[in-house]
Design a protein around this motif. Structure first.
Motif, PDB file in Angstrom:
ATOM      1  N   VAL A 145       0.862  -1.184   0.000  1.00 27.48           N
ATOM      2  CA  VAL A 145       0.000   0.000   0.000  1.00 27.48           C
ATOM      3  C   VAL A 145       0.893   1.228   0.000  1.00 27.48           C
ATOM      4  CG1 VAL A 145      -1.835   1.241   1.172  1.00 27.48           C
ATOM      5  CG2 VAL A 145      -1.788  -1.265   1.243  1.00 27.48           C
ATOM      6  N   ILE A 146       0.680   2.104  -0.969  1.00 25.65           N
ATOM      7  CA  ILE A 146       1.469   3.336  -1.090  1.00 25.65           C
ATOM      8  C   ILE A 146       0.504   4.522  -1.100  1.00 25.65           C
ATOM      9  CG2 ILE A 146       3.268   4.518  -2.365  1.00 25.65           C
ATOM     10  CD1 ILE A 146       3.872   1.973  -3.823  1.00 25.65           C
ATOM     11  N   TYR A 147       0.761   5.472  -0.255  1.00 23.09           N
ATOM     12  CA  TYR A 147       0.014   6.731  -0.246  1.00 23.09           C
ATOM     13  C   TYR A 147       0.840   7.754  -1.027  1.00 23.09           C
ATOM     14  CZ  TYR A 147      -3.070   4.722   3.281  1.00 23.09           C
ATOM     15  OH  TYR A 147      -3.983   3.925   3.945  1.00 23.09           O
ATOM     16  N   THR A 148       0.331   8.154  -2.174  1.00 24.67           N
ATOM     17  CA  THR A 148       1.062   9.048  -3.079  1.00 24.67           C
ATOM     18  C   THR A 148       0.203  10.255  -3.423  1.00 24.67           C
ATOM     19  OG1 THR A 148       0.259   7.870  -5.034  1.00 24.67           O
ATOM     20  CG2 THR A 148       2.319   7.095  -4.060  1.00 24.67           C
ATOM     21  N   ASP A 179      -4.160   7.686  -3.743  1.00 21.77           N
ATOM     22  CA  ASP A 179      -3.800   9.064  -4.066  1.00 21.77           C
ATOM     23  C   ASP A 179      -4.519  10.000  -3.103  1.00 21.77           C
ATOM     24  OD1 ASP A 179      -3.067  11.441  -5.197  1.00 21.77           O
ATOM     25  OD2 ASP A 179      -3.523  10.852  -7.246  1.00 21.77           O
ATOM     26  N   VAL A 180      -3.745  10.696  -2.260  1.00 18.84           N
ATOM     27  CA  VAL A 180      -4.349  11.590  -1.278  1.00 18.84           C
ATOM     28  C   VAL A 180      -4.847  12.874  -1.922  1.00 18.84           C
ATOM     29  CG1 VAL A 180      -2.952  10.652   0.588  1.00 18.84           C
ATOM     30  CG2 VAL A 180      -2.096  12.595  -0.724  1.00 18.84           C
ATOM     31  N   SER A 181      -4.378  13.196  -3.113  1.00 21.37           N
ATOM     32  CA  SER A 181      -4.838  14.406  -3.795  1.00 21.37           C
ATOM     33  C   SER A 181      -6.155  14.186  -4.526  1.00 21.37           C
ATOM     34  CB  SER A 181      -3.773  14.895  -4.780  1.00 21.37           C
ATOM     35  OG  SER A 181      -3.545  13.921  -5.784  1.00 21.37           O
ATOM     36  N   MET A 182      -6.515  12.957  -4.790  1.00 26.38           N
ATOM     37  CA  MET A 182      -7.769  12.664  -5.478  1.00 26.38           C
ATOM     38  C   MET A 182      -8.892  12.268  -4.529  1.00 26.38           C
ATOM     39  SD  MET A 182      -7.101  13.162  -8.664  1.00 26.38           S
ATOM     40  CE  MET A 182      -8.420  12.336  -9.527  1.00 26.38           C
ATOM     41  N   ASP A 183      -8.530  11.912  -3.304  1.00 23.97           N
ATOM     42  CA  ASP A 183      -9.542  11.502  -2.328  1.00 23.97           C
ATOM     43  C   ASP A 183      -9.076  11.956  -0.950  1.00 23.97           C
ATOM     44  OD1 ASP A 183     -11.519  10.339  -0.822  1.00 23.97           O
ATOM     45  OD2 ASP A 183     -11.426   8.405  -1.846  1.00 23.97           O
ATOM     46  N   SER A 184      -9.823  12.838  -0.345  1.00 23.75           N
ATOM     47  CA  SER A 184      -9.461  13.333   0.986  1.00 23.75           C
ATOM     48  C   SER A 184      -9.617  12.253   2.049  1.00 23.75           C
ATOM     49  CB  SER A 184     -10.327  14.542   1.346  1.00 23.75           C
ATOM     50  OG  SER A 184     -11.704  14.187   1.342  1.00 23.75           O
ATOM     51  N   GLY A 185     -10.377  11.207   1.741  1.00 18.12           N
ATOM     52  CA  GLY A 185     -10.515  10.119   2.707  1.00 18.12           C
ATOM     53  C   GLY A 185      -9.196   9.395   2.942  1.00 18.12           C
ATOM     54  N   PHE A 186      -8.388   9.278   1.909  1.00 18.13           N
ATOM     55  CA  PHE A 186      -7.077   8.655   2.068  1.00 18.13           C
ATOM     56  C   PHE A 186      -6.164   9.529   2.924  1.00 18.13           C
ATOM     57  CE2 PHE A 186      -7.752   6.432  -2.241  1.00 18.13           C
ATOM     58  CZ  PHE A 186      -8.402   5.388  -1.602  1.00 18.13           C
ATOM     59  N   ARG A 187      -6.298  10.840   2.810  1.00 20.20           N
ATOM     60  CA  ARG A 187      -5.480  11.745   3.617  1.00 20.20           C
ATOM     61  C   ARG A 187      -5.837  11.613   5.097  1.00 20.20           C
ATOM     62  NH1 ARG A 187      -7.222  16.064   1.714  1.00 20.20           N
ATOM     63  NH2 ARG A 187      -5.857  16.175  -0.119  1.00 20.20           N
ATOM     64  N   GLU A 188      -7.126  11.553   5.382  1.00 18.91           N
ATOM     65  CA  GLU A 188      -7.544  11.371   6.769  1.00 18.91           C
ATOM     66  C   GLU A 188      -7.159   9.994   7.287  1.00 18.91           C
ATOM     67  OE1 GLU A 188      -8.723  13.671   8.656  1.00 18.91           O
ATOM     68  OE2 GLU A 188      -8.778  15.170   7.047  1.00 18.91           O
ATOM     69  N   GLU A 189      -7.204   9.021   6.421  1.00 22.85           N
ATOM     70  CA  GLU A 189      -6.812   7.669   6.819  1.00 22.85           C
ATOM     71  C   GLU A 189      -5.331   7.615   7.182  1.00 22.85           C
ATOM     72  OE1 GLU A 189      -8.393   4.279   4.439  1.00 22.85           O
ATOM     73  OE2 GLU A 189      -6.263   3.897   4.053  1.00 22.85           O
ATOM     74  N   LEU A 190      -4.475   8.260   6.392  1.00 27.56           N
ATOM     75  CA  LEU A 190      -3.047   8.303   6.669  1.00 27.56           C
ATOM     76  C   LEU A 190      -2.754   9.089   7.936  1.00 27.56           C
ATOM     77  CD1 LEU A 190      -0.128   7.675   5.747  1.00 27.56           C
ATOM     78  CD2 LEU A 190      -0.219   9.771   4.377  1.00 27.56           C
ATOM     79  N   ARG A 191      -3.453  10.171   8.139  1.00 30.04           N
ATOM     80  CA  ARG A 191      -3.239  10.988   9.327  1.00 30.04           C
ATOM     81  C   ARG A 191      -3.646  10.238  10.596  1.00 30.04           C
ATOM     82  NH1 ARG A 191      -5.890  16.696   8.751  1.00 30.04           N
ATOM     83  NH2 ARG A 191      -4.453  16.590   6.953  1.00 30.04           N
ATOM     84  N   GLY A 293     -16.263  13.631  -7.095  1.00 35.32           N
ATOM     85  CA  GLY A 293     -17.227  12.860  -7.870  1.00 35.32           C
ATOM     86  C   GLY A 293     -16.671  11.534  -8.384  1.00 35.32           C
ATOM     87  N   LEU A 294     -15.675  10.966  -7.711  1.00 35.01           N
ATOM     88  CA  LEU A 294     -15.029   9.751  -8.148  1.00 35.01           C
ATOM     89  C   LEU A 294     -15.216   8.646  -7.121  1.00 35.01           C
ATOM     90  CD1 LEU A 294     -11.630  11.250  -9.387  1.00 35.01           C
ATOM     91  CD2 LEU A 294     -13.661  10.721 -10.772  1.00 35.01           C
ATOM     92  N   VAL A 295     -15.183   7.432  -7.617  1.00 33.61           N
ATOM     93  CA  VAL A 295     -15.229   6.249  -6.767  1.00 33.61           C
ATOM     94  C   VAL A 295     -14.067   5.335  -7.150  1.00 33.61           C
ATOM     95  CG1 VAL A 295     -17.724   6.336  -6.405  1.00 33.61           C
ATOM     96  CG2 VAL A 295     -16.811   5.092  -8.359  1.00 33.61           C
TER      97      VAL A 295
END
Length: 301
Positions: A145-148, A179-191, A293-295
């Motif tokens: 898993v890579i957060y980019t 991709d944390v820039s395409m989905d803010s949920g990944f950013r919160e998950e990483l934080r 608007g992406l899934v």
């Protein structure tokens, strides 16, 4: 030849200047005809004879001595007087024990070497759990898993993400890139996973392998330089060469199937107006997609 009696000498002018003493000498005026008859150079000394020339006959002028036969030395005759107890064949004396003195007043150079100096380095490599911290992202137990980020706002961050991605692709393993820039949920998950760490730990890329936190780009590339990346990725699913996801084309995201990427949907709401019941259409935010608007692609995610 220009003597005193010649016409070239003026008696009135020359004799008055020379005086009476000059009349007793023979005066000669040199002309061009007398230069070749006079010898002005000193007499030559007898020169030494030139050295004799080197010829091949001079090499054999003297008789050469005949070469004598080489002398044969019998080593057994020289060793006949030696016995087996000689110092050349006797074993080395046992080493003397080091003197035991007081530790406080003893010289460290005279003491024997410590047993740590002869201790062999351990060939056992640290395990994955001993070297890395156990932090498992959602659904990341048996995968990479890579957060980019795909934004090029910060060039250093963008190039670091590409370098980490290329390192894993070189081994042909499947990557779950978030991709944390395409989905803010990944950013919160990483934080949430890296809570309590430094602020720099939130900057992508962040690498997780088999539920262990590897680190950023520097830590990841250090593991690759040490040659431990292949052992770290052992047992993970491989990616077929040239294979592309049929759902998203390796883009990992698709437009929302419910709102078509508009992030809004129309909902019919019922209202009670006294004794009558009515309804009206209300536009609300779509709950299936992210802020863009992406899934996630259902095939490769």
């Amino acid at each position: 030849m220009g003597c005193v009696s010649s016409n070239l000498l003026n008696h009135d002018e020359e004799f008055s200047q020379l005086g009476s003493s000059a009349l007793g000498h023979h005066i000669v005026s040199l002309t061009s005809t007398t230069y070749g008859l006079l010898t002005l150079d000193p007499p030559r000394t007898p020169s030494t004879p030139p050295p004799s020339r080197f010829t091949l006959s001079s090499l054999w002028s003297e008789p050469r001595p005949l070469r004598s036969e080489p002398e044969v030395i019998n080593s057994w005759e020289l060793m006949a007087g030696l016995d087996t107890d000689s110092f050349r064949f006797s074993p080395l004396p046992p080493p003397k024990p080091f003197p035991t003195t007081d530790k406080e007043n003893s010289n460290p150079n005279l003491n024997g070497p410590s047993p740590r100096a002869f201790k062999k380095p351990s060939s056992v490599k640290p395990s994955l759990a001993e070297r890395f911290e156990r932090i498992c992202p959602p659904k990341g137990e048996k995968r990479v898993v890579i957060y980019t980020t795909t934004l090029r706002g910060v060039r250093r961050t963008f190039e670091a993400c590409n370098a980490v991605r290329a390192a894993f692709e070189a081994f042909g393993v499947l990557i779950c890139e978030r991709d944390v820039s395409m989905d803010s949920g990944f950013r919160e998950e990483l934080r949430e996973m890296l809570k309590g760490k430094e602020r720099e730990a939130m900057v992508p890329p962040r690498v997780f392998v088999k539920g262990f936190y590897i680190g950023g780009a520097e830590e990841m590339l250090k593991v690759a330089e040490e040659g431990l990346l292949g052992e770290l990725l052992h047992g993970l699913p491989r990616k077929t060469v040239g294979a592309v996801c049929e759902g998203c084309g390796d883009m990992r995201f698709l437009p929302c199937f419910r709102c078509n990427g508009s992030c809004k949907i129309a909902v019919v709401a019922k209202e009670n107006l006294g004794h009558k019941q009515g309804s009206r259409t209300v536009v609300v935010k779509c709950t299936d997609c992210n802020e863009n608007g992406l899934v996630l692609c259902p095939v490769c995610s």
